[in-house]
Write a protein that holds these residues in place. Structure first.
Motif, PDB file in Angstrom:
ATOM      1  N   GLU A  39       1.370  -3.134  -1.895  1.00 36.99           N
ATOM      2  CA  GLU A  39       0.751  -4.395  -2.300  1.00 36.99           C
ATOM      3  C   GLU A  39       0.759  -4.570  -3.817  1.00 36.99           C
ATOM      4  OE1 GLU A  39      -0.160  -6.845  -0.047  1.00 36.99           O
ATOM      5  OE2 GLU A  39       1.009  -5.388   1.084  1.00 36.99           O
ATOM      6  N   ALA A  42      -3.198  -6.811  -7.646  1.00 38.27           N
ATOM      7  CA  ALA A  42      -4.423  -7.551  -7.332  1.00 38.27           C
ATOM      8  C   ALA A  42      -5.201  -6.911  -6.195  1.00 38.27           C
ATOM      9  CB  ALA A  42      -4.083  -9.001  -6.978  1.00 38.27           C
ATOM     10  N   SER A  43      -4.530  -6.168  -5.325  1.00 34.63           N
ATOM     11  CA  SER A  43      -5.190  -5.576  -4.159  1.00 34.63           C
ATOM     12  C   SER A  43      -5.545  -4.109  -4.344  1.00 34.63           C
ATOM     13  CB  SER A  43      -4.309  -5.749  -2.910  1.00 34.63           C
ATOM     14  OG  SER A  43      -4.327  -7.086  -2.468  1.00 34.63           O
ATOM     15  N   PHE A  49     -12.652  -2.552  -1.205  1.00 32.99           N
ATOM     16  CA  PHE A  49     -13.128  -3.627  -2.079  1.00 32.99           C
ATOM     17  C   PHE A  49     -13.917  -4.659  -1.285  1.00 32.99           C
ATOM     18  CE2 PHE A  49     -12.864  -7.813  -3.954  1.00 32.99           C
ATOM     19  CZ  PHE A  49     -13.204  -7.584  -5.277  1.00 32.99           C
ATOM     20  N   TRP A  50     -13.497  -4.924  -0.038  1.00 36.35           N
ATOM     21  CA  TRP A  50     -14.119  -5.976   0.761  1.00 36.35           C
ATOM     22  C   TRP A  50     -15.356  -5.500   1.495  1.00 36.35           C
ATOM     23  CZ3 TRP A  50     -12.187 -10.630  -0.225  1.00 36.35           C
ATOM     24  CH2 TRP A  50     -10.865 -10.718  -0.714  1.00 36.35           C
ATOM     25  N   HIS A 174       3.060  -0.289  -7.909  1.00 35.16           N
ATOM     26  CA  HIS A 174       2.841  -1.339  -6.923  1.00 35.16           C
ATOM     27  C   HIS A 174       4.184  -1.894  -6.442  1.00 35.16           C
ATOM     28  CE1 HIS A 174      -1.512  -1.610  -7.341  1.00 35.16           C
ATOM     29  NE2 HIS A 174      -1.338  -1.411  -8.636  1.00 35.16           N
ATOM     30  N   ALA A 203      -2.987 -13.208  -4.350  1.00 36.65           N
ATOM     31  CA  ALA A 203      -4.308 -12.752  -4.761  1.00 36.65           C
ATOM     32  C   ALA A 203      -4.770 -11.622  -3.851  1.00 36.65           C
ATOM     33  CB  ALA A 203      -5.290 -13.919  -4.727  1.00 36.65           C
ATOM     34  N   ARG A 204      -5.850 -10.979  -4.235  1.00 37.42           N
ATOM     35  CA  ARG A 204      -6.382  -9.855  -3.465  1.00 37.42           C
ATOM     36  C   ARG A 204      -6.578 -10.255  -2.007  1.00 37.42           C
ATOM     37  NH1 ARG A 204      -8.976  -5.106  -4.486  1.00 37.42           N
ATOM     38  NH2 ARG A 204      -9.212  -5.530  -6.729  1.00 37.42           N
ATOM     39  N   GLY A 205      -6.008  -9.460  -1.110  1.00 37.79           N
ATOM     40  CA  GLY A 205      -6.182  -9.682   0.315  1.00 37.79           C
ATOM     41  C   GLY A 205      -5.192 -10.643   0.934  1.00 37.79           C
ATOM     42  N   SER A 208       1.353 -10.733   1.128  1.00 40.19           N
ATOM     43  CA  SER A 208       2.414 -10.722   0.125  1.00 40.19           C
ATOM     44  C   SER A 208       3.770 -10.650   0.818  1.00 40.19           C
ATOM     45  CB  SER A 208       2.236  -9.532  -0.830  1.00 40.19           C
ATOM     46  OG  SER A 208       2.303  -8.308  -0.114  1.00 40.19           O
TER      47      SER A 208
END
Length: 554
Positions: A39, A42-43, A49-50, A174, A203-205, A208
């Motif tokens: 990824e 950003a991730s 993180f979530w 990455h 963006a994160r999550g 991609s």
């Protein structure tokens, strides 16, 4: 792009919490580490993180301040009563469970405290069980919410890796997708080979691209696989679905991003590792559709208090002890046995204000942002802002002043469903009659009254018992609940040094595993059921073991 044949001490596959912890241990041992991650930057941090940031601790100062008496013996009783280890391949999972309990009752809190991790003072009581003393569930509250939630857990490990990068001893590559573990003489894992994915601004999550622009190969003295689970890959979830639960759900929401795809499990198995307990999973039954999704089929889990009336798709009440927050796997099994893959909460405004929390760092801006002013709103009248937003905007919520209006709204959400208005009405009225006395035969009412004897629940988690049809507690609310994918409980079998084991039981030279990819240790530290707060903790403990062992091996 790394140069052909480039060598480092340790390669870590996956930049989630377990991988970052492993990398920190390699750095602390004075070695070099390269993290490869499919990824974009950003991730960084992956699923952690979530997360809500819940950490399982035993006999902590926070527990003692809340008048909770806990012990290693009680925690062991709860863990093994929940795990139900019953397979020959559980040998290492059982050993990891004992080691993890020692960690959780011993140095875990101090180890995290040294790194700047702090905890919310009220300890949560998740997975309450509701069976006998030797059965499933936490006998006491053990769910310690990190001040800063998931990002707060990640922060010290991200910072340590960044220090290593500045010192030239750590790299994070990455958009490097591992397609193969390279093996040499004697089956030793000597590195990784894979695809360079196109740069991505996701963006994160967010999902991609998987466009390949080249290839890479890296060599190392040791490789740690910490690539996560399978929850974002519904095809693989269904393929591995446990036979004991019957057919998998026709529809599911995703509690994790799409990149949680499980692809490294097959790659690691091909390199000689043994996969065990892949049919053990931990999916939630209180999922709601995210009105502002980040990833495909993005669902959010309600972390419920014990007061909501839980009904199946027909309107019949779930059996004892399948109350909100008591037995995740038991509830999943029962719901699927009805032939439907959804259920309902029926509650009041008074209940939602006190008892509804939403899992996820982004759904708890007060705790995540360490905002004391915002945090104070949790003890004031009104539902937390994110909860109220879902009530107003979420497609799974029905709000009404009367029971007939509520039933009409529920039927409109599932017009071809089997919901029987007479059954729901009977369940609501029967439950309300039991509230009239301080004694009752209704086990759920007994449980919620007992919960209010715990100071933490009385303060912020359990509403004062009341009739659902009490107009002063209204309006009435119904929530359609979906199956929400989340965690794999099996994976790469490892010994207590986090060495990946082969089919014969011996270690695969040069190969280690950590986090969800390893069943959080041993190929299944939880057995069949988890006690909550043990997923982040499992990543911390197994990542620490893997990093230390990998560093010592080179």
């Amino acid at each position: 792009m790394p140069a052909a044949g480039e060598t480092t001490d340790v390669i870590v596959v996956g930049a989630g919490l377990a991988g970052l912890v492993a990398a920190c241990e390699v750095l602390d041992a004075g070695k070099q580490v390269t993290i490869v991650e499919q990824e974009p930057a950003a991730s960084l941090g992956g699923q952690a993180f979530w997360s809500f940031g819940g950490i399982f601790l035993v006999d902590s100062p926070e527990q003692r301040r809340m008048r909770v008496k806990d012990s290693l013996e009680l925690a062991r009783q709860d863990w093994f009563g929940s795990a139900g280890f019953d397979r020959p391949e559980d040998e290492w999972g059982r050993a990891w469970a004992e080691a993890y309990l020692q960690f959780a009752a011993g140095e875990k809190r101090a180890w995290l405290h040294e790194r700047g991790v702090r905890f919310f003072p009220v300890v949560g009581w998740a997975e309450r069980g509701g069976y006998t003393a030797n059965g499933h569930g936490n006998s006491v509250p053990r769910f310690h919410i990190t001040w800063g939630t998931g990002p707060g857990v990640l922060a010290p490990f991200v910072a340590r890796v960044q220090e290593g990068m500045k010192a030239g001893r750590a790299r994070i590559l990455h958009r490097h997708r591992v397609d193969e573990l390279v093996t040499g003489a004697g089956g030793r894992v000597t590195g990784v080979r894979g695809s360079l994915l196109a740069p991505s601004t996701a963006a994160r999550g967010e999902s991609s691209s998987r466009t390949v622009e080249g290839s890479f190969e890296l060599s190392a003295g040791a490789v740690v696989v910490s690539s996560g689970g399978i929850g974002g890959n519904h095809e693989l979830v269904r393929q591995m679905w446990p036979a004991s639960l019957g057919a998998p759900p026709a529809t599911m929401l995703s509690g994790v991003p799409a990149h949680v795809d499980g692809r490294m499990l097959g790659i690691t198995e091909k390199a000689g590792a043994r996969l065990v307990n892949t049919d053990r999973m931990w999916h939630y039954t209180e999922g709601i559709t995210n009105y502002d999704p980040v990833w495909p089929l993005h669902g959010i889990r309600i972390l419920p208090g014990p007061s909501s009336l839980w009904l199946d798709a027909t309107g019949a009440r779930l059996p004892v002890p399948l109350f909100p927050g008591f037995d995740t796997l038991g509830t999943l099994e029962h719901i699927l046995s009805t032939g439907y893959d959804y259920s309902w909460f029926v509650l009041t405004q008074a209940i939602i204000e006190k008892e509804f929390a939403l899992s996820g760092s982004e759904q708890n801006p007060d705790l995540t942002g360490k905002d004391l002013r915002l945090l104070a709103q949790r003890i004031r009248p009104g539902a937390p802002g994110p909860v109220e937003a879902f009530k107003e905007r979420g497609v799974d919520f029905v709000v009404a002043d009367t029971l007939p209006e509520l039933l009409h709204g529920m039927a409109a959400l599932e017009p071809d469903g089997p919901l029987d208005a007479a059954t729901v009405t009977r369940e609501v009225f029967a439950r309300d009659r039991e509230i009239a006395n301080t004694f009752t035969k209704d086990a759920q009412i007994t449980a919620l009254r007992g919960a209010r004897r715990y100071l933490g629940d009385k303060l912020i988690r359990v509403a004062k018992p009341h009739r659902l049809l009490d107009p002063k507690a209204g309006p009435l609310i119904a929530v359609k609940l979906h199956i929400l994918t989340r965690k794999s409980l099996g994976g790469i079998q490892t010994d207590l040094a986090a060495r990946a084991l082969g089919p014969s039981g011996g270690p695969v030279p040069g190969l280690f595993a950590a986090g969800e990819a390893s069943g959080f240790g041993g190929g299944g530290v939880h057995g069949y059921r988890a006690l909550e707060g043990t997923f982040l903790g499992g990543c911390l403990f197994s990542g620490r073991q893997a990093g230390r062992s990998a560093a010592a091996s080179v």
